[in-house]
Design a protein around this motif. Sequence first.
Motif, PDB file in Angstrom:
ATOM      1  N   ALA A 122     -77.958 -23.693   1.252  1.00 43.97           N
ATOM      2  CA  ALA A 122     -76.938 -24.496   0.579  1.00 43.97           C
ATOM      3  C   ALA A 122     -75.565 -24.089   1.096  1.00 43.97           C
ATOM      4  O   ALA A 122     -75.207 -22.916   1.067  1.00 43.97           O
ATOM      5  CB  ALA A 122     -77.015 -24.300  -0.934  1.00 43.97           C
ATOM      6  N   ILE A 123     -74.819 -25.070   1.578  1.00 44.16           N
ATOM      7  CA  ILE A 123     -73.520 -24.821   2.198  1.00 44.16           C
ATOM      8  C   ILE A 123     -72.437 -25.598   1.460  1.00 44.16           C
ATOM      9  O   ILE A 123     -72.580 -26.800   1.225  1.00 44.16           O
ATOM     10  CB  ILE A 123     -73.519 -25.243   3.680  1.00 44.16           C
ATOM     11  N   GLY A 124     -71.372 -24.909   1.105  1.00 43.31           N
ATOM     12  CA  GLY A 124     -70.178 -25.578   0.619  1.00 43.31           C
ATOM     13  C   GLY A 124     -69.193 -25.700   1.763  1.00 43.31           C
ATOM     14  O   GLY A 124     -69.071 -24.788   2.586  1.00 43.31           O
ATOM     15  N   ALA A 125     -68.485 -26.822   1.859  1.00 47.28           N
ATOM     16  CA  ALA A 125     -67.593 -27.042   2.995  1.00 47.28           C
ATOM     17  C   ALA A 125     -66.318 -27.728   2.546  1.00 47.28           C
ATOM     18  O   ALA A 125     -66.371 -28.702   1.792  1.00 47.28           O
ATOM     19  CB  ALA A 125     -68.287 -27.881   4.066  1.00 47.28           C
ATOM     20  N   ILE A 126     -65.191 -27.226   3.000  1.00 46.27           N
ATOM     21  CA  ILE A 126     -63.938 -27.907   2.716  1.00 46.27           C
ATOM     22  C   ILE A 126     -63.874 -29.206   3.509  1.00 46.27           C
ATOM     23  O   ILE A 126     -64.557 -29.380   4.521  1.00 46.27           O
ATOM     24  CB  ILE A 126     -62.721 -27.019   3.034  1.00 46.27           C
ATOM     25  N   PHE A 127     -63.033 -30.086   3.043  1.00 42.15           N
ATOM     26  CA  PHE A 127     -62.927 -31.438   3.586  1.00 42.15           C
ATOM     27  C   PHE A 127     -62.742 -31.439   5.103  1.00 42.15           C
ATOM     28  O   PHE A 127     -63.468 -32.120   5.836  1.00 42.15           O
ATOM     29  CB  PHE A 127     -61.755 -32.133   2.883  1.00 42.15           C
ATOM     30  N   SER A 128     -61.774 -30.663   5.601  1.00 38.13           N
ATOM     31  CA  SER A 128     -61.455 -30.721   7.030  1.00 38.13           C
ATOM     32  C   SER A 128     -62.600 -30.227   7.904  1.00 38.13           C
ATOM     33  O   SER A 128     -62.798 -30.718   9.020  1.00 38.13           O
ATOM     34  CB  SER A 128     -60.192 -29.899   7.324  1.00 38.13           C
ATOM     35  N   SER A 129     -63.392 -29.259   7.422  1.00 38.22           N
ATOM     36  CA  SER A 129     -64.469 -28.710   8.252  1.00 38.22           C
ATOM     37  C   SER A 129     -65.587 -29.710   8.494  1.00 38.22           C
ATOM     38  O   SER A 129     -66.321 -29.600   9.472  1.00 38.22           O
ATOM     39  CB  SER A 129     -65.044 -27.446   7.595  1.00 38.22           C
ATOM     40  N   ILE A 130     -65.726 -30.680   7.600  1.00 36.83           N
ATOM     41  CA  ILE A 130     -66.784 -31.683   7.756  1.00 36.83           C
ATOM     42  C   ILE A 130     -66.541 -32.528   9.001  1.00 36.83           C
ATOM     43  O   ILE A 130     -67.480 -33.030   9.628  1.00 36.83           O
ATOM     44  CB  ILE A 130     -66.868 -32.552   6.490  1.00 36.83           C
ATOM     45  N   TYR A 131     -65.282 -32.660   9.389  1.00 33.89           N
ATOM     46  CA  TYR A 131     -64.947 -33.478  10.552  1.00 33.89           C
ATOM     47  C   TYR A 131     -64.622 -32.644  11.789  1.00 33.89           C
ATOM     48  O   TYR A 131     -64.529 -33.192  12.888  1.00 33.89           O
ATOM     49  CB  TYR A 131     -63.750 -34.386  10.224  1.00 33.89           C
ATOM     50  N   SER A 132     -64.422 -31.351  11.625  1.00 39.32           N
ATOM     51  CA  SER A 132     -64.058 -30.521  12.772  1.00 39.32           C
ATOM     52  C   SER A 132     -65.171 -29.560  13.149  1.00 39.32           C
ATOM     53  O   SER A 132     -65.811 -29.694  14.190  1.00 39.32           O
ATOM     54  CB  SER A 132     -62.767 -29.754  12.479  1.00 39.32           C
ATOM     55  N   LEU A 133     -65.475 -28.593  12.278  1.00 38.92           N
ATOM     56  CA  LEU A 133     -66.456 -27.559  12.605  1.00 38.92           C
ATOM     57  C   LEU A 133     -67.894 -28.060  12.539  1.00 38.92           C
ATOM     58  O   LEU A 133     -68.696 -27.818  13.449  1.00 38.92           O
ATOM     59  CB  LEU A 133     -66.286 -26.369  11.661  1.00 38.92           C
ATOM     60  N   ILE A 134     -68.246 -28.735  11.465  1.00 38.77           N
ATOM     61  CA  ILE A 134     -69.646 -29.087  11.210  1.00 38.77           C
ATOM     62  C   ILE A 134     -70.259 -29.938  12.321  1.00 38.77           C
ATOM     63  O   ILE A 134     -71.416 -29.712  12.716  1.00 38.77           O
ATOM     64  CB  ILE A 134     -69.778 -29.753   9.831  1.00 38.77           C
ATOM     65  N   PRO A 135     -69.554 -30.925  12.903  1.00 38.69           N
ATOM     66  CA  PRO A 135     -70.175 -31.689  13.997  1.00 38.69           C
ATOM     67  C   PRO A 135     -70.530 -30.845  15.217  1.00 38.69           C
ATOM     68  O   PRO A 135     -71.374 -31.241  16.023  1.00 38.69           O
ATOM     69  CB  PRO A 135     -69.091 -32.723  14.346  1.00 38.69           C
ATOM     70  N   GLU A 250     -47.967 -32.604  -6.479  1.00 35.89           N
ATOM     71  CA  GLU A 250     -48.998 -31.615  -6.182  1.00 35.89           C
ATOM     72  C   GLU A 250     -50.360 -32.277  -6.266  1.00 35.89           C
ATOM     73  O   GLU A 250     -50.567 -33.186  -7.086  1.00 35.89           O
ATOM     74  CB  GLU A 250     -48.922 -30.425  -7.136  1.00 35.89           C
ATOM     75  N   ALA A 251     -51.307 -31.839  -5.430  1.00 32.66           N
ATOM     76  CA  ALA A 251     -52.654 -32.419  -5.393  1.00 32.66           C
ATOM     77  C   ALA A 251     -53.678 -31.311  -5.534  1.00 32.66           C
ATOM     78  O   ALA A 251     -53.458 -30.178  -5.100  1.00 32.66           O
ATOM     79  CB  ALA A 251     -52.867 -33.168  -4.075  1.00 32.66           C
ATOM     80  N   SER A 252     -54.802 -31.647  -6.126  1.00 32.88           N
ATOM     81  CA  SER A 252     -55.854 -30.643  -6.336  1.00 32.88           C
ATOM     82  C   SER A 252     -56.675 -30.397  -5.082  1.00 32.88           C
ATOM     83  O   SER A 252     -57.324 -29.364  -4.958  1.00 32.88           O
ATOM     84  CB  SER A 252     -56.781 -31.081  -7.478  1.00 32.88           C
ATOM     85  N   ASP A 253     -56.649 -31.344  -4.146  1.00 29.53           N
ATOM     86  CA  ASP A 253     -57.442 -31.199  -2.929  1.00 29.53           C
ATOM     87  C   ASP A 253     -56.811 -31.998  -1.798  1.00 29.53           C
ATOM     88  O   ASP A 253     -55.868 -32.772  -1.999  1.00 29.53           O
ATOM     89  CB  ASP A 253     -58.892 -31.645  -3.166  1.00 29.53           C
ATOM     90  N   THR A 254     -57.350 -31.813  -0.611  1.00 26.34           N
ATOM     91  CA  THR A 254     -56.789 -32.453   0.574  1.00 26.34           C
ATOM     92  C   THR A 254     -56.990 -33.962   0.556  1.00 26.34           C
ATOM     93  O   THR A 254     -56.138 -34.709   1.047  1.00 26.34           O
ATOM     94  CB  THR A 254     -57.425 -31.861   1.847  1.00 26.34           C
ATOM     95  N   HIS A 255     -58.129 -34.426   0.014  1.00 29.93           N
ATOM     96  CA  HIS A 255     -58.344 -35.861  -0.126  1.00 29.93           C
ATOM     97  C   HIS A 255     -57.151 -36.515  -0.794  1.00 29.93           C
ATOM     98  O   HIS A 255     -56.574 -37.500  -0.314  1.00 29.93           O
ATOM     99  CB  HIS A 255     -59.587 -36.131  -1.000  1.00 29.93           C
ATOM    100  N   THR A 256     -56.818 -35.965  -1.962  1.00 32.33           N
ATOM    101  CA  THR A 256     -55.760 -36.543  -2.770  1.00 32.33           C
ATOM    102  C   THR A 256     -54.411 -36.431  -2.068  1.00 32.33           C
ATOM    103  O   THR A 256     -53.601 -37.363  -2.090  1.00 32.33           O
ATOM    104  CB  THR A 256     -55.700 -35.844  -4.143  1.00 32.33           C
TER     105      THR A 256
END
Length: 333
Positions: A122-135, A250-256
């Motif tokens: 089970a992996i948790g991933a921040i938003f940016s890593s899904i498009y940069s590191l994970i691929p 202020e935003a709670s996450d990068t999406h927002t």
Amino acid sequence: MTDQNDNDAVFTALGSESRLPIYAVQPKIELRQLRYFLAVAEELNFTRAAERIGIAQPPLSQQIISLEHQLKAKLFHRSRRQVTLTREGAAFEVYARRIINTTLAASEMVQAIANGENGPLAIGAIFSSIYSLIPYLLPQFTADFPGVRLHIQEMTISQQIQALHEGRIDIGILRGPIASPEFETKRLFEEPFVAVVPMASPLAALERISLKQVAVEKLIRVFPSANRDYSRLMFGALEEKGFRMNIVHEASDTHTLLGLVSAGMGMSLVPASLQHIQVRRVKYIPIIEETPKTALTLAWNRDAESPVIANFLQTADAMLANSDPGLLYDLGH
């Protein structure tokens, strides 16, 4: 009386006296006997079967006789000229082969899990890593360890830290530093910040932007409570130069945060790897001056280390050793 007391103790250990006779009459068959039986059933010759499994013929014959006594059935017709399976033997062969195959499969599965080649991760991933590191990382990992079942969930940094504490994820892909003695961490790479501005802003016409130009704009930042160190790092270069910042949202996450920039509510500074995320009505602009760098980090609970986590870390090391980390965040490469 002693024997009776011993029996009573056995009854008590089993939890039910009525179950003991069932256990008492069950044949005590060893896997070795099943392998010997299958060798004879396949060769239909005791001499060849003994040579195949590497024992003398008399011990092999004794084991088959012992097996027949336990089953209370004759498994082979034996004559001077040939050996054939009885009806009972033919029926037993099906189950013997199934047991051996199941045992082998169980052994291979246990060994695969012990070697980190099977099981869940089970992996948790921040938003940016899904498009940069994970691929880059996951295709290599799944190619090397196809038996591992991945469960990937996008999470903020604070959500990952909580999930790691609770054991809901095995490893997190987040931004350091992580100040917790419970966790082990591995820094993957560092990246600079870039400006993200609304396309409707006059700044969108720029190819590079200065910190002075950023400081006078309406700024959007991540809630400090979501990750205080990261939030401080976002505008660290501005603070170091003594600029007074005009933080309007202020935003709670990068999406927002990106959504607010897209809506023209202000601009922000974000890790360079977010350039991989093409959001409508925003533009990413490199900063002229050097900024503090943010580190993409793997984190896991030191008390929950496992072979599959070790293999994941090894794959990450190999990926970084064979590639330019800049490729993961700089679209100009």
